[in-house]
Motif scaffolding. Structure first.
Motif, PDB file in Angstrom:
ATOM      1  N   TYR A  88       0.860  -1.206   0.164  1.00  0.00           N
ATOM      2  CA  TYR A  88      -0.048   0.026  -0.017  1.00  0.00           C
ATOM      3  C   TYR A  88       0.772   1.373   0.088  1.00  0.00           C
ATOM      4  N   ALA A  89       2.145   1.014  -0.385  1.00  0.00           N
ATOM      5  CA  ALA A  89       2.988   2.317  -0.203  1.00  0.00           C
ATOM      6  C   ALA A  89       2.552   3.337  -1.145  1.00  0.00           C
ATOM      7  N   SER A  90       1.997   3.053  -2.200  1.00  0.00           N
ATOM      8  CA  SER A  90       1.680   4.077  -3.416  1.00  0.00           C
ATOM      9  C   SER A  90       0.404   4.730  -2.979  1.00  0.00           C
ATOM     10  N   GLN A  91      -0.143   4.231  -2.118  1.00  0.00           N
ATOM     11  CA  GLN A  91      -1.589   4.901  -1.508  1.00  0.00           C
ATOM     12  C   GLN A  91      -1.551   5.764  -0.319  1.00  0.00           C
ATOM     13  N   ILE A  92      -0.663   4.993   0.657  1.00  0.00           N
ATOM     14  CA  ILE A  92      -0.739   5.457   1.920  1.00  0.00           C
ATOM     15  C   ILE A  92       0.591   6.263   2.411  1.00  0.00           C
ATOM     16  N   PRO A  93       0.896   7.382   2.547  1.00  0.00           N
ATOM     17  CA  PRO A  93       1.830   8.040   2.899  1.00  0.00           C
ATOM     18  C   PRO A  93       2.500   7.487   4.082  1.00  0.00           C
ATOM     19  N   VAL A  94       3.820   7.547   4.297  1.00  0.00           N
ATOM     20  CA  VAL A  94       4.552   7.125   5.369  1.00  0.00           C
ATOM     21  C   VAL A  94       3.941   7.487   6.979  1.00  0.00           C
ATOM     22  N   GLU A  95       3.753   8.823   6.955  1.00  0.00           N
ATOM     23  CA  GLU A  95       3.183   9.246   8.183  1.00  0.00           C
ATOM     24  C   GLU A  95       1.838   8.392   8.758  1.00  0.00           C
ATOM     25  N   ASP A  96       0.722   8.388   7.485  1.00  0.00           N
ATOM     26  CA  ASP A  96      -0.234   7.961   7.717  1.00  0.00           C
ATOM     27  C   ASP A  96      -0.350   6.424   8.124  1.00  0.00           C
ATOM     28  N   ARG A  97       0.821   5.765   7.577  1.00  0.00           N
ATOM     29  CA  ARG A  97       1.113   4.121   7.940  1.00  0.00           C
ATOM     30  C   ARG A  97       1.275   4.162   9.479  1.00  0.00           C
ATOM     31  N   TRP A  98       2.027   4.847   9.979  1.00  0.00           N
ATOM     32  CA  TRP A  98       2.089   4.964  11.404  1.00  0.00           C
ATOM     33  C   TRP A  98       0.900   5.017  12.368  1.00  0.00           C
ATOM     34  N   LYS A  99       0.107   6.057  11.861  1.00  0.00           N
ATOM     35  CA  LYS A  99      -1.073   6.510  12.573  1.00  0.00           C
ATOM     36  C   LYS A  99      -1.942   5.411  12.300  1.00  0.00           C
ATOM     37  N   ILE A 100      -2.011   4.788  11.346  1.00  0.00           N
ATOM     38  CA  ILE A 100      -3.007   3.488  11.177  1.00  0.00           C
ATOM     39  C   ILE A 100      -2.550   2.475  12.118  1.00  0.00           C
ATOM     40  N   ILE A 101      -1.346   2.363  12.220  1.00  0.00           N
ATOM     41  CA  ILE A 101      -0.929   1.368  13.093  1.00  0.00           C
ATOM     42  C   ILE A 101      -1.100   1.478  14.611  1.00  0.00           C
ATOM     43  N   ALA A 102      -1.210   2.989  14.864  1.00  0.00           N
ATOM     44  CA  ALA A 102      -1.641   3.417  16.157  1.00  0.00           C
ATOM     45  C   ALA A 102      -3.095   3.026  16.583  1.00  0.00           C
ATOM     46  N   TYR A 103      -3.762   3.177  15.401  1.00  0.00           N
ATOM     47  CA  TYR A 103      -5.336   2.778  15.556  1.00  0.00           C
ATOM     48  C   TYR A 103      -5.546   1.066  15.542  1.00  0.00           C
ATOM     49  N   ILE A 104      -4.730   0.607  14.989  1.00  0.00           N
ATOM     50  CA  ILE A 104      -4.870  -0.805  15.044  1.00  0.00           C
ATOM     51  C   ILE A 104      -4.465  -1.331  16.514  1.00  0.00           C
ATOM     52  N   ARG A 105      -3.304  -0.768  17.039  1.00  0.00           N
ATOM     53  CA  ARG A 105      -3.162  -1.089  18.536  1.00  0.00           C
ATOM     54  C   ARG A 105      -4.321  -0.642  19.401  1.00  0.00           C
ATOM     55  N   ALA A 106      -4.977   0.287  18.991  1.00  0.00           N
ATOM     56  CA  ALA A 106      -6.354   0.521  19.797  1.00  0.00           C
ATOM     57  C   ALA A 106      -7.170  -0.468  19.768  1.00  0.00           C
ATOM     58  N   LEU A 107      -7.393  -0.822  18.317  1.00  0.00           N
ATOM     59  CA  LEU A 107      -8.337  -1.802  17.970  1.00  0.00           C
ATOM     60  C   LEU A 107      -8.090  -3.126  18.731  1.00  0.00           C
ATOM     61  N   GLN A 108      -7.017  -3.620  18.668  1.00  0.00           N
ATOM     62  CA  GLN A 108      -6.295  -4.636  19.242  1.00  0.00           C
ATOM     63  C   GLN A 108      -6.680  -4.734  20.891  1.00  0.00           C
ATOM     64  N   LEU A 109      -6.472  -3.610  21.307  1.00  0.00           N
ATOM     65  CA  LEU A 109      -6.697  -3.388  22.755  1.00  0.00           C
ATOM     66  C   LEU A 109      -8.214  -3.642  22.981  1.00  0.00           C
ATOM     67  N   SER A 110      -8.928  -3.002  22.294  1.00  0.00           N
ATOM     68  CA  SER A 110     -10.325  -2.904  22.601  1.00  0.00           C
ATOM     69  C   SER A 110     -10.953  -4.527  22.462  1.00  0.00           C
ATOM     70  N   GLN A 111     -10.092  -5.325  21.884  1.00  0.00           N
ATOM     71  CA  GLN A 111     -10.777  -6.851  21.800  1.00  0.00           C
ATOM     72  C   GLN A 111      -9.919  -7.744  22.800  1.00  0.00           C
ATOM     73  N   MET A 112      -9.028  -7.084  23.588  1.00  0.00           N
ATOM     74  CA  MET A 112      -8.274  -7.883  24.444  1.00  0.00           C
ATOM     75  C   MET A 112      -8.564  -8.226  25.790  1.00  0.00           C
ATOM     76  N   PRO A 113      -8.680  -9.044  26.495  1.00  0.00           N
ATOM     77  CA  PRO A 113      -9.115  -9.407  27.897  1.00  0.00           C
ATOM     78  C   PRO A 113      -7.981  -8.443  28.706  1.00  0.00           C
ATOM     79  N   ALA A 114      -8.502  -7.932  29.527  1.00  0.00           N
ATOM     80  CA  ALA A 114      -8.054  -6.960  30.262  1.00  0.00           C
ATOM     81  C   ALA A 114      -6.474  -7.538  30.878  1.00  0.00           C
ATOM     82  N   ALA A 115      -6.630  -8.924  31.409  1.00  0.00           N
ATOM     83  CA  ALA A 115      -5.349  -9.369  32.036  1.00  0.00           C
ATOM     84  C   ALA A 115      -4.285  -9.212  30.841  1.00  0.00           C
TER      85      ALA A 115
END
Lengths: 257, 222
Positions: free
Chosen positions: A208-235
């Motif tokens: 997706y390098a041609s479609q998503i600029p570098v900085e946006d890729r990192w921001k997407i990853i931050a959001y993916i981390r948030a998604l992961q956390l939202s579906q993760m058992p607290a422990a």
């Protein structure tokens, strides 16, 4: 001009098309001649927009074809070896998601090589070259931008919640199915792995390098981390080093979402 | 010799004089209508493309965001025509054997770009920039219409100067909130008083210039 004359000249001057039909015939009264002239002028006005030289200027514009170059394209590729201003990708961690001390190709870190960041999960060993920290602080604005870009580019396959059930997957992009972010491999993977997958593709996923600029890729990853956390058992969330709030280097506060 | 014309013919002559005025205005009106018609502007004329690409299917049915393909719409003058590689993101698996997509696969293999037919063709003496419009509250559907309902794309507006000026003179009638820019269903214009008041707020928020600047010749003809 003609209309001013009370009697038409015997020798009629040529006046373009209108005159042609008159000359061999008996003279018409001046008034009728004026009418014909006016009508002709009016019709000529209608056709005045037929020349399109200004509309279609022979200049290069984005995506326009160009007969000057052999490949027919107006947009020219860069001369090999040139670097446009602002495109020097010296910061390896930011632009490639690879540790600055790792080799240029993906290969296991030699034993004894310094690991600059905190301990990572078991799966991090799978991706030894990939950085484990975000290159810039993660704020609410970053997450919002990440969510917006995620919804544009990622959710089509990975789904809005990251389960891997996006519309494109349902339509038949399922050999294999897009990955769910809520599996242990990806929960443990360093952020650089996601960056690598977006930049170079991973399995069936294209680059997706041609479609998503570098900085946006990192921001997407931050959001993916948030998604992961939202579906993760607290422990488990508390144990996951790469997501743990306040972990060294990881500046993404997990509980933002 | 009897009279050729009867007395009543005078009325006819008089009527013709008034009629001339009418005919003149009618002729002007007809000219204006012809100029504004789709025959002249290309409005609503469906352009057949090298591939039967349906925006209705990709946007309407699949819900793919405009920006997935038109990636530069927020950052550049041109919204961007996706490269064949972007088509192949999905179509290397979906409809991978369809004869409809043969030109796409051929283009992907040879590296020769697909030659799409331009639908919205502004004259070269008019400057237009997508990014500034999208970033200052003009939504896609304001100019392009309901693309998500078009199997074959046609020009939804006249693209004539009077149409540009309609918005440049009073942008508050058309601007929308930031999160509605890519919303296809957003109302085409702010018509009620309240909506226009919202538009005026947005105009201030986006720092949109005054009509005197927006309608200055060199704003678009530069």
């Amino acid at each position: 001009m003609l209309s001013c004359r009370k009697t038409p000249d015997a020798e009629t001057r040529r006046h373009g098309d209108t005159e042609k039909s008159f000359s061999p015939r008996p003279r018409f009264p001046a008034s009728r001649r004026l009418l014909c002239l006016l009508l002709t002028a009016y019709c000529l006005l209608l056709t005045s927009a037929c020349r399109r030289d200004m509309q279609d200027q022979p200049k290069a514009k984005a995506f326009r074809e160009n007969s000057f170059f052999r490949d027919g394209l107006s947009s020219r590729p860069l001369v090999p070896g040139t670097v446009p201003r602002g495109y020097l990708r010296a910061d390896r961690e930011f632009y490639f998601g690879k540790k600055s001390n790792a080799g240029t190709t993906a290969q296991p870190v030699p034993p004894g090589a310094a690991t600059p960041v905190s301990t990572t999960g078991a799966s991090a060993a799978l991706y030894p070259d990939d950085v484990e920290t975000f290159p810039f602080p993660i704020t609410k604005e970053v997450l919002d931008r990440g969510q917006q870009r995620y919804d544009i580019f990622c959710s089509v396959c990975h789904g809005a919640t990251g389960d891997g059930d996006g519309m494109i997957a349902r339509r038949g992009f399922n050999k294999p199915l897009p990955a769910s972010y809520h599996q242990d491999r990806l929960r443990q993977a360093p952020v650089g792995h996601f960056f690598d997958a977006m930049t170079n593709g991973w399995g069936a996923m294209p680059s997706y390098a041609s479609q998503i600029p570098v900085e946006d890729r990192w921001k997407i990853i931050a959001y993916i981390r948030a998604l992961q956390l939202s579906q993760m058992p607290a422990a488990q969330a508390a144990q996951t080093p790469s997501i743990k709030p306040g972990g060294q280097g990881v500046r993404a506060p997990g509980g933002k979402k | 010799m009897p009279q050729i014309f009867r007395h009543s013919t005078n009325y006819l002559a008089r009527a013709t004089i008034y009629g001339a005025v009418f005919i003149l205005f009618a002729a002007l009106w007809v000219t204006a209508e012809i100029t504004r018609s789709g025959w002249n502007t290309g409005q609503w004329i469906e352009r057949q493309q090298p591939i039967q690409f349906s925006h209705k299917h990709h946007v309407g049915d699949d819900g793919i965001d405009c920006r997935y393909c038109h990636t530069s719409v927020e950052t550049a003058a041109s919204a961007g025509i996706p490269s064949t590689a972007v088509c192949m993101n999905c179509h290397k698996q979906i409809w991978a054997d369809s004869p409809y997509l043969e030109p796409v696969r051929a283009s992907f293999k040879t590296g020769k770009p697909l030659e799409w037919i331009r639908v919205h063709d502004l004259p070269d003496f008019a400057y237009f920039n997508h990014a500034i419009h999208v970033n200052k509250g003009v939504g896609c559907s304001t100019c392009h219409g309901r693309i998500d309902q078009m199997p074959v794309v046609s020009q939804a507006t006249s693209l004539q100067m009077e149409w540009c000026l309609e918005c440049h003179r009073s942008p508050e009638n058309f601007v929308r909130p930031k999160d509605k820019i890519f919303d296809m269903e957003w109302r085409p214009r702010n018509s009620t008083k309240q909506e226009i008041a919202e538009g005026l707020d947005l105009k201030k928020k986006y720092h949109i210039q005054e009509p005197a600047v927006l309608t200055s010749c060199s704003t678009c003809h530069r």
